[in-house]
Write a protein that holds these residues in place. Sequence first.
Motif, PDB file in Angstrom:
ATOM      1  N   ALA A 275       0.432  -1.518   0.143  1.00 57.66           N
ATOM      2  CA  ALA A 275      -0.081   0.023   0.193  1.00 57.66           C
ATOM      3  C   ALA A 275       1.011   1.442   0.364  1.00 57.66           C
ATOM      4  CB  ALA A 275      -1.059  -0.103   1.208  1.00 57.66           C
ATOM      5  N   ARG A 276       1.650   1.256   0.487  1.00 58.95           N
ATOM      6  CA  ARG A 276       3.259   2.508   0.635  1.00 58.95           C
ATOM      7  C   ARG A 276       3.248   2.181  -0.756  1.00 58.95           C
ATOM      8  NH1 ARG A 276       4.217   6.966   2.690  1.00 58.95           N
ATOM      9  NH2 ARG A 276       6.019   7.482   3.423  1.00 58.95           N
ATOM     10  N   LEU A 277       4.249   1.480  -1.721  1.00 62.55           N
ATOM     11  CA  LEU A 277       4.007   1.733  -2.784  1.00 62.55           C
ATOM     12  C   LEU A 277       2.821   2.280  -4.071  1.00 62.55           C
ATOM     13  CD1 LEU A 277       5.790  -1.829  -4.072  1.00 62.55           C
ATOM     14  CD2 LEU A 277       7.003   0.701  -3.898  1.00 62.55           C
ATOM     15  N   ALA A 278       2.020   2.102  -2.855  1.00 61.90           N
ATOM     16  CA  ALA A 278       0.406   2.825  -4.448  1.00 61.90           C
ATOM     17  C   ALA A 278       0.890   4.349  -4.048  1.00 61.90           C
ATOM     18  CB  ALA A 278      -0.767   1.880  -3.938  1.00 61.90           C
ATOM     19  N   GLU A 279       0.675   4.622  -2.675  1.00 57.31           N
ATOM     20  CA  GLU A 279       0.870   5.656  -2.308  1.00 57.31           C
ATOM     21  C   GLU A 279       2.239   6.680  -2.378  1.00 57.31           C
ATOM     22  OE1 GLU A 279       0.659   8.165   2.485  1.00 57.31           O
ATOM     23  OE2 GLU A 279       0.792   6.124   2.218  1.00 57.31           O
ATOM     24  N   THR A 280       2.819   6.440  -2.847  1.00 57.93           N
ATOM     25  CA  THR A 280       4.107   7.239  -3.190  1.00 57.93           C
ATOM     26  C   THR A 280       4.455   7.174  -4.934  1.00 57.93           C
ATOM     27  OG1 THR A 280       5.720   5.700  -2.583  1.00 57.93           O
ATOM     28  CG2 THR A 280       4.352   7.145  -0.474  1.00 57.93           C
ATOM     29  N   ASP A 281       4.150   5.423  -5.226  1.00 58.53           N
ATOM     30  CA  ASP A 281       4.926   5.666  -6.919  1.00 58.53           C
ATOM     31  C   ASP A 281       3.694   6.018  -7.450  1.00 58.53           C
ATOM     32  OD1 ASP A 281       6.149   4.733  -9.184  1.00 58.53           O
ATOM     33  OD2 ASP A 281       6.989   2.521  -8.279  1.00 58.53           O
ATOM     34  N   ARG A 282       3.862   6.704  -8.141  1.00 59.43           N
ATOM     35  CA  ARG A 282       2.600   7.140  -8.754  1.00 59.43           C
ATOM     36  C   ARG A 282       3.322   6.586 -10.696  1.00 59.43           C
ATOM     37  NH1 ARG A 282       1.202  12.888  -8.513  1.00 59.43           N
ATOM     38  NH2 ARG A 282       0.777  12.918  -5.974  1.00 59.43           N
ATOM     39  N   THR A 283       3.940   6.125 -10.741  1.00 66.83           N
ATOM     40  CA  THR A 283       3.929   5.409 -12.000  1.00 66.83           C
ATOM     41  C   THR A 283       3.060   4.160 -11.774  1.00 66.83           C
ATOM     42  OG1 THR A 283       5.798   3.850 -11.100  1.00 66.83           O
ATOM     43  CG2 THR A 283       6.360   5.917 -12.315  1.00 66.83           C
ATOM     44  N   ILE A 284       2.771   3.372 -10.564  1.00 63.94           N
ATOM     45  CA  ILE A 284       2.278   2.793 -10.821  1.00 63.94           C
ATOM     46  C   ILE A 284       0.612   3.028 -10.553  1.00 63.94           C
ATOM     47  CG2 ILE A 284       1.436   0.732  -8.758  1.00 63.94           C
ATOM     48  CD1 ILE A 284       4.097   1.019  -8.040  1.00 63.94           C
ATOM     49  N   ARG A 285      -0.502   1.835 -12.028  1.00 60.64           N
ATOM     50  CA  ARG A 285      -1.529   2.852 -12.028  1.00 60.64           C
ATOM     51  C   ARG A 285      -2.791   1.069 -11.785  1.00 60.64           C
ATOM     52  NH1 ARG A 285      -0.280   6.577 -16.226  1.00 60.64           N
ATOM     53  NH2 ARG A 285       1.339   8.417 -15.684  1.00 60.64           N
ATOM     54  N   ARG A 286      -2.003   0.173 -12.108  1.00 61.24           N
ATOM     55  CA  ARG A 286      -2.834  -0.955 -11.802  1.00 61.24           C
ATOM     56  C   ARG A 286      -2.607  -1.933 -11.130  1.00 61.24           C
ATOM     57  NH1 ARG A 286      -1.247  -0.476 -17.173  1.00 61.24           N
ATOM     58  NH2 ARG A 286       0.130  -1.916 -17.360  1.00 61.24           N
TER      59      ARG A 286
ATOM     60  N   PRO B  58      -6.912  -4.147  -3.586  1.00 61.16           N
ATOM     61  CA  PRO B  58      -5.667  -3.508  -4.567  1.00 61.16           C
ATOM     62  C   PRO B  58      -5.725  -1.761  -4.661  1.00 61.16           C
ATOM     63  CG  PRO B  58      -5.115  -5.204  -4.178  1.00 61.16           C
ATOM     64  CD  PRO B  58      -6.060  -5.262  -4.410  1.00 61.16           C
ATOM     65  N   THR B  59      -7.186  -2.159  -5.915  1.00 62.23           N
ATOM     66  CA  THR B  59      -7.011  -1.404  -7.087  1.00 62.23           C
ATOM     67  C   THR B  59      -8.266  -0.222  -6.184  1.00 62.23           C
ATOM     68  OG1 THR B  59      -7.551  -2.736  -8.798  1.00 62.23           O
ATOM     69  CG2 THR B  59      -8.722  -1.181  -9.111  1.00 62.23           C
ATOM     70  N   TRP B  60      -8.961  -0.318  -5.142  1.00 61.03           N
ATOM     71  CA  TRP B  60      -9.463   0.614  -4.102  1.00 61.03           C
ATOM     72  C   TRP B  60      -8.253   1.621  -3.686  1.00 61.03           C
ATOM     73  CZ3 TRP B  60     -10.038   2.294   0.157  1.00 61.03           C
ATOM     74  CH2 TRP B  60     -11.486   2.987   0.646  1.00 61.03           C
ATOM     75  N   VAL B  61      -7.672   0.819  -3.151  1.00 60.36           N
ATOM     76  CA  VAL B  61      -6.154   1.446  -2.304  1.00 60.36           C
ATOM     77  C   VAL B  61      -6.103   2.499  -3.267  1.00 60.36           C
ATOM     78  CG1 VAL B  61      -4.112   1.433  -1.261  1.00 60.36           C
ATOM     79  CG2 VAL B  61      -5.905   0.298  -0.746  1.00 60.36           C
ATOM     80  N   LEU B  62      -5.451   1.933  -4.073  1.00 52.62           N
ATOM     81  CA  LEU B  62      -4.872   3.022  -5.736  1.00 52.62           C
ATOM     82  C   LEU B  62      -5.926   4.020  -5.502  1.00 52.62           C
ATOM     83  CD1 LEU B  62      -3.618   0.338  -7.992  1.00 52.62           C
ATOM     84  CD2 LEU B  62      -1.921   2.575  -7.272  1.00 52.62           C
ATOM     85  N   ARG B  63      -7.663   3.937  -5.881  1.00 52.89           N
ATOM     86  CA  ARG B  63      -7.826   4.737  -5.908  1.00 52.89           C
ATOM     87  C   ARG B  63      -8.214   6.093  -5.275  1.00 52.89           C
ATOM     88  NH1 ARG B  63     -13.449   3.169  -9.338  1.00 52.89           N
ATOM     89  NH2 ARG B  63     -11.347   2.396 -11.096  1.00 52.89           N
ATOM     90  N   ARG B  64      -8.188   5.598  -4.180  1.00 53.06           N
ATOM     91  CA  ARG B  64      -8.405   6.413  -3.309  1.00 53.06           C
ATOM     92  C   ARG B  64      -7.045   7.191  -2.478  1.00 53.06           C
ATOM     93  NH1 ARG B  64     -11.699   6.995   2.048  1.00 53.06           N
ATOM     94  NH2 ARG B  64     -12.707   6.078   0.005  1.00 53.06           N
ATOM     95  N   TYR B  65      -6.278   6.539  -2.730  1.00 51.98           N
ATOM     96  CA  TYR B  65      -5.065   7.472  -2.571  1.00 51.98           C
ATOM     97  C   TYR B  65      -4.709   8.454  -3.847  1.00 51.98           C
ATOM     98  CZ  TYR B  65      -2.532   5.317   1.298  1.00 51.98           C
ATOM     99  OH  TYR B  65      -2.397   4.539   2.377  1.00 51.98           O
ATOM    100  N   ARG B  66      -5.102   8.243  -5.052  1.00 50.29           N
ATOM    101  CA  ARG B  66      -5.282   9.432  -5.860  1.00 50.29           C
ATOM    102  C   ARG B  66      -5.451  10.676  -5.364  1.00 50.29           C
ATOM    103  NH1 ARG B  66      -5.351   4.786 -10.908  1.00 50.29           N
ATOM    104  NH2 ARG B  66      -2.967   3.829 -10.730  1.00 50.29           N
ATOM    105  N   LEU B  67      -7.286  10.008  -5.148  1.00 51.99           N
ATOM    106  CA  LEU B  67      -8.521  11.383  -4.420  1.00 51.99           C
ATOM    107  C   LEU B  67      -7.603  12.072  -4.430  1.00 51.99           C
ATOM    108  CD1 LEU B  67     -11.696   9.061  -5.331  1.00 51.99           C
ATOM    109  CD2 LEU B  67     -10.469  10.444  -6.857  1.00 51.99           C
ATOM    110  N   LEU B  68      -7.095  11.252  -2.903  1.00 54.44           N
ATOM    111  CA  LEU B  68      -6.799  12.117  -1.264  1.00 54.44           C
ATOM    112  C   LEU B  68      -5.445  13.170  -2.150  1.00 54.44           C
ATOM    113  CD1 LEU B  68      -5.728   9.618   0.890  1.00 54.44           C
ATOM    114  CD2 LEU B  68      -7.602  11.568   0.821  1.00 54.44           C
ATOM    115  N   ASP B  69      -4.972  13.257  -2.863  1.00 54.96           N
ATOM    116  CA  ASP B  69      -3.465  13.475  -3.835  1.00 54.96           C
ATOM    117  C   ASP B  69      -4.369  14.191  -4.430  1.00 54.96           C
ATOM    118  OD1 ASP B  69      -1.538  12.338  -2.147  1.00 54.96           O
ATOM    119  OD2 ASP B  69      -1.512  10.870  -4.276  1.00 54.96           O
ATOM    120  N   ALA B  70      -5.054  14.584  -4.920  1.00 47.19           N
ATOM    121  CA  ALA B  70      -5.684  15.168  -6.067  1.00 47.19           C
ATOM    122  C   ALA B  70      -6.815  16.694  -5.238  1.00 47.19           C
ATOM    123  CB  ALA B  70      -6.598  14.694  -6.497  1.00 47.19           C
ATOM    124  N   ALA B  71      -6.778  15.833  -3.902  1.00 54.69           N
ATOM    125  CA  ALA B  71      -8.158  17.041  -2.892  1.00 54.69           C
ATOM    126  C   ALA B  71      -6.572  17.625  -2.212  1.00 54.69           C
ATOM    127  CB  ALA B  71      -8.901  17.122  -1.938  1.00 54.69           C
TER     128      ALA B  71
END
Length: 291
Positions: A193-204, A231-244
Amino acid sequence: MKSVDQDSRGIIEPSEFRRRYQLNRHPAGDALEGLVSWFWVVTWALPPGATHTQELLTHPCANLYVTPQEPPEDPEGQKAPEDREDQEDPPTVAELEGVLLHRSSRRLAGEGICVAAMTTPGGLGAFLDSPASTYNDRTVPLTQALGTDDARLIEEIQAADDESAKVAVLRRTLEAQVRPHRTGPARTVAAAARLAETDRTIRRVEQLARQSGTSVRTLQRLFAEYAGVSPTWVLRRYRLLDAAESVRHGEPVRWARVATDLGYSDQAHLVRDFSAAIGSTPAAYASAQAT
């Protein structure tokens, strides 16, 4: 300690939050590393009789806390809380709030302090004997989920002299509740999950599994058991948090660039997900931060 000025992800309208509350974050400590992201303490002192509802888009994590019980909403036709002078202080409760799948809110009143631990995505599973998804979108007494002595925990936190001492009480309590045989898989999920949060190249999820050194099926199974979400849900949630977070200072934002950086196929998809999660379009939200 880290303040909300440095990281306001998950707090909708952070400028409004700062006017009413003080938030500090404290480290997890060695024993809970990889299981707890941080401890956090919120204090507030609202005018007598007043209440405030804070909107939140939480991290893909659970929270374990000791806090005054949320004041009830007034039935229709009765006096509003700010018009009543005979309100009693709400009781203090110890609760587990599982992963919240949608935008949520917290209503606060009077003066108070909340002492809490935010788990890592996956960390909750190290405290449980059942899947973390059992508590998705649920709030239950800590004793029900972890077997803690909630009355004693509340008493010790209230008796502690300062914020750090209160956090130390909760930290010791959680350390005693860790299931050792579940810590390894929980930390594996947290690292992914930390990778999903911090590595913007990971999209899937396929990329996340490859970077984590495991198969997609194994990663999905571990996330379901220990994080309670995919894992997909976690990726999406972190993207929304980053956008906000990208508009929290109310500065102009190129949303097409943000959509690309966050892995969206186009700007329209970002706007749709952002609006559903935050309650307003990115442009409207950015404008509100500037006021």
